[in-house]
Design an enzyme around this catalytic site. Structure first.
Site, short mmCIF file in Angstrom:
data_model
loop_
_atom_site.label_atom_id
_atom_site.label_comp_id
_atom_site.label_asym_id
_atom_site.label_seq_id
_atom_site.Cartn_x
_atom_site.Cartn_y
_atom_site.Cartn_z
CE1 TYR A 85 -7.43 30.69 25.58
CE2 TYR A 85 -5.06 31.06 25.74
CZ TYR A 85 -6.32 31.50 25.38
OH TYR A 85 -6.48 32.75 24.84
CB SER A 86 -4.67 24.66 32.23
OG SER A 86 -4.84 23.45 32.93
CG ASN A 87 -8.87 21.41 28.58
OD1 ASN A 87 -9.20 22.55 28.28
ND2 ASN A 87 -8.70 20.44 27.69
#
Ligand SMILES: *Cc1c(COP(=O)(O)O)cnc(C)c1O
Length: 334
Positions: A85-87
């Site tokens: 879920y890395s921005n």
């Protein structure tokens, strides 16, 4: 990877503009909030979340100098790392698509390879990013040895000559880009100085490093840890100061008491705070970083941690997620 050798294109003109407006300086908004007023404090929001819709917040500030450097070196491909879920991974995908770089991300968790993509990974892939799923052990090994020539050789052999961006995109250039937030703030609050505390969330530390480095004398930076890593985060910020600015700074500290149980964790009291904040101010705070920062400031204010007359500025480092990370998402052992 040795950037001084290998095939290059001749230096070209600047990067083309990003899709969508780039709002710089980002807006600075006063926020009337009784929880802060009661403690004799002023509160401002520095809206870095509004910088650009595709590459928002601190990611724009951290990526731009790195991609400019890649462009100057004639590199066509960017390789980075991140969780599911890395921005940062999404921002790299969007920036690379806009600026004509190929992008590859090594994603933590090989078990994810065969599963339907979550919204975050689907978004990255839709921008043309290649996702390579690796085991947690491999991920950890690569992440810790990224500066070593052997790791760089291995990655270059497999993926070709790339700009290698560390997890979260935090390196010296990123910290210098993040200092732009402080420079803008100094222009927006001309008396920025000893009565100011400027707060931001800390993931990998690049944003805090830049913020502290860019503040004028007397003003202090407060980082709110979004993960449970006392000691480590301070080391990272100090390392980024050395790498980006060639010196140390004494005007910052990291709060470790408000990470809500660890990276990505959103305990019920944090969710309740975020909903209440949205109801009162019409702004839904991003949960993993921004809500933790705002709640930390509110709790510290209530404890009397800031002298009356202090002016607080919270950097809103990014916009809210379209969907929350599921509470049962697999997590790395820590
Ligand atoms: C990535 C991110 C952070 C963390 O920034 P670091 O420079 O890695 O410390 C904070 N807030 C938001 C919204 C982010 O996306």
């Amino acid at each position: 990877m040795d950037l001084s050798r290998g095939s290059r294109r001749p230096p070209a003109a600047g990067l083309p503009p990003l899709p969508g407006p780039v709002r710089l300086p980002s807006p600075l908004e006063p926020l009337a909030d009784p929880a802060f007023a009661r403690a004799g404090l002023e509160l401002f929001l520095k809206r870095d979340d509004l910088v650009n819709p595709a590459v928002p917040g601190n990611k724009w500030r951290k990526l731009l100098p790195n991609l400019r450097a890649a462009h100057r070196l004639g590199l066509r491909r960017v390789l980075t790392f991140g969780g599911a879920y890395s921005n940062h991974v999404r921002a790299v995908a969007a920036a690379c698509a806009a600026w004509g770089f190929e992008s590859i991300a090594l994603i933590r968790g090989e078990e994810l390879a065969g599963r339907p993509r979550n919204w975050s990974l689907a978004g990255a892939e839709a921008q043309g990013m290649e996702l390579v799923f690796v085991t947690r052990a491999t991920y950890r090994r690569l992440r810790h040895s990224l500066a070593e020539p052997e790791t760089r050789r291995l990655l270059t052999r497999r993926f070709g000559e790339c700009l290698l961006l560390p997890e979260g995109g935090s390196n010296g250039l990123a910290a210098r880009g993040a200092a732009g937030t402080a420079a803008e703030l100094a222009a927006q609050l001309p008396d920025l100085g000893p009565r100011d505390v400027v707060a931001c969330a800390v993931g990998t530390g690049g944003t805090l490093a830049g913020l502290a480095a860019g503040l004028p004398p007397g003003a202090r930076a407060l980082g709110v840890a979004a993960l449970n890593a006392p000691g480590h985060l301070e080391c990272e910020v100090a390392r980024l100061h050395a790498e980006g600015f060639g010196r140390t700074f004494g005007n910052w500290r990291v709060d470790h008491g408000h990470h809500g149980g660890g990276y990505g964790r959103v305990p019920p009291e944090l969710e309740a705070f975020a909903r209440d904040f949205e109801a009162r101010h019409g702004l839904a705070p991003e949960r993993r970083y921004v809500a933790k920062t705002l709640r930390c400031l509110q709790l510290l204010a209530a404890e009397g941690a800031f002298a009356p007359g202090t002016r607080l500025t919270a950097v809103v480092t990014g916009p809210p997620d379209p969907e929350p990370e599921p509470a049962d998402a697999p997590r790395p052992p820590s």
